[in-house]
Design a protein around this motif. Sequence first.
Motif, mmCIF file in Angstrom:
data_model
loop_
_atom_site.group_PDB
_atom_site.id
_atom_site.type_symbol
_atom_site.label_atom_id
_atom_site.label_comp_id
_atom_site.label_asym_id
_atom_site.label_seq_id
_atom_site.Cartn_x
_atom_site.Cartn_y
_atom_site.Cartn_z
ATOM 1 N N ASN A 139 0.858 -1.176 0.000
ATOM 2 C CA ASN A 139 0.000 0.000 0.000
ATOM 3 C C ASN A 139 0.899 1.231 0.000
ATOM 4 O O ASN A 139 1.665 1.436 0.943
ATOM 5 C CB ASN A 139 -0.893 -0.011 1.241
ATOM 6 C CG ASN A 139 -1.881 1.134 1.255
ATOM 7 O OD1 ASN A 139 -1.654 2.193 0.680
ATOM 8 N ND2 ASN A 139 -2.995 0.932 1.939
ATOM 9 N N PRO A 140 0.832 2.081 -1.028
ATOM 10 C CA PRO A 140 1.758 3.213 -1.099
ATOM 11 C C PRO A 140 1.628 4.192 0.051
ATOM 12 O O PRO A 140 2.585 4.905 0.368
ATOM 13 C CB PRO A 140 1.409 3.875 -2.444
ATOM 14 C CG PRO A 140 0.037 3.396 -2.773
ATOM 15 C CD PRO A 140 -0.059 2.012 -2.197
ATOM 16 N N SER A 141 0.471 4.242 0.700
ATOM 17 C CA SER A 141 0.297 5.184 1.808
ATOM 18 C C SER A 141 1.162 4.825 3.004
ATOM 19 O O SER A 141 1.401 5.672 3.875
ATOM 20 C CB SER A 141 -1.173 5.241 2.231
ATOM 21 O OG SER A 141 -1.605 3.998 2.746
ATOM 22 N N GLY A 142 1.650 3.584 3.050
ATOM 23 C CA GLY A 142 2.507 3.168 4.153
ATOM 24 C C GLY A 142 3.969 3.093 3.775
ATOM 25 O O GLY A 142 4.787 2.554 4.535
ATOM 26 N N CYS A 143 4.303 3.628 2.596
ATOM 27 C CA CYS A 143 5.692 3.606 2.119
ATOM 28 C C CYS A 143 6.249 5.021 2.037
ATOM 29 O O CYS A 143 5.516 5.975 1.768
ATOM 30 C CB CYS A 143 5.783 2.949 0.740
ATOM 31 S SG CYS A 143 5.321 1.206 0.710
ATOM 32 N N ARG A 144 7.526 5.138 2.238
ATOM 33 C CA ARG A 144 8.224 6.426 2.097
ATOM 34 C C ARG A 144 9.406 6.192 1.166
ATOM 35 O O ARG A 144 10.396 5.558 1.548
ATOM 36 C CB ARG A 144 8.691 6.927 3.464
ATOM 37 C CG ARG A 144 9.301 8.319 3.452
ATOM 38 C CD ARG A 144 9.620 8.765 4.871
ATOM 39 N NE ARG A 144 8.417 8.891 5.677
ATOM 40 C CZ ARG A 144 7.960 10.040 6.179
ATOM 41 N NH1 ARG A 144 8.616 11.158 5.938
ATOM 42 N NH2 ARG A 144 6.871 10.072 6.902
ATOM 43 N N ILE A 145 9.293 6.664 -0.068
ATOM 44 C CA ILE A 145 10.295 6.409 -1.106
ATOM 45 C C ILE A 145 11.121 7.663 -1.351
ATOM 46 O O ILE A 145 10.577 8.756 -1.513
ATOM 47 C CB ILE A 145 9.619 5.964 -2.415
ATOM 48 C CG1 ILE A 145 8.762 4.715 -2.172
ATOM 49 C CG2 ILE A 145 10.651 5.698 -3.499
ATOM 50 C CD1 ILE A 145 7.904 4.319 -3.359
#
Length: 315
Positions: free
Chosen positions: A119-125
């Motif tokens: 889930n992209p909302s839980g990732c920091r890229i």
Amino acid sequence: MTKAKKDGKKDGKKGRKRDGGKHGKTRESPAQLRELLRIPDGERVDLTSYAADATPAGPADKAAGVLATAQMGERLADLQERLYAASTADDRRRVLLVLQGMDTSGKGGTVKHVIGLFNPSGCRIKAFKTPTPEERSHPFLWRIMQALPQPGEIGIFDRSHYEDVLIARVRELVPRSQLGRRYGQINRFEQSLADDGVTVIKCFLHISYEQQRRRLLERLDNPDKHWKFNPGDIEDRALWPAYQEAYEIALERCSTADAPWYLIPADRKWYRNWAISSLLLEHLEALDPQYPKADFDVALARKRLLSDTREPGAE
């Protein structure tokens, strides 16, 4: 893994053993992948002893690898949600995936194909590029600290603080005495992350000299990929031996018990994606994050909802 020549070409293209070798494991081994791909702490690293097209412990072929990677998606997403949920109950644990490798080794591709399972909302890229004037005005780790994942998050670094001992060494951007101190600074920094609940997964994407040439040619031959090509990439190929040596030194000096390096053979994109997905899965399963228990009366809340049958505004 089998031995490779300095120019990146392998000894024998057919009939070569594709798995095991350097790490002493085969596809049938029950050992976890993180033990198989891990760079031994403190040992001298010789990248020519690792074949970039190997598939240690991997699926039988590309089709099986793509399928196996996709099948990990549901489990990875579940563990990510549990990790994020646990952070709401003051669990400070989080994950930091560090991707390093020569140009075209697949750092961006890994972000697209592997992190796409989360889930992209839980990732920091964060993709680290040439330092800005503000970043250069601070110690080299300053900009890294600004991009660290928060509790419950999965952070992904496309390049990282290791640029400051890689390109800095090859291009001689800082005095060697200062460069030498940076390895210790990095180790202490990563230890502080581990002590604060960060699981650090550092992946070196190992690509061969010849495979890099093929991928650069693919970019030149496809107008839609010209934006990804930089003429400076050709100049950097002339510095291949220097970059390989810089990586060997970094892998040797900065692979520690709490922040080890994993060498990912990256000539085969499908294997690269499968291996990094598997490493993430193994580490998240080891963390085993749990959903927090409710801090309210569940039965009472349910009873109130069931008894609230009036429409809004009704008399």
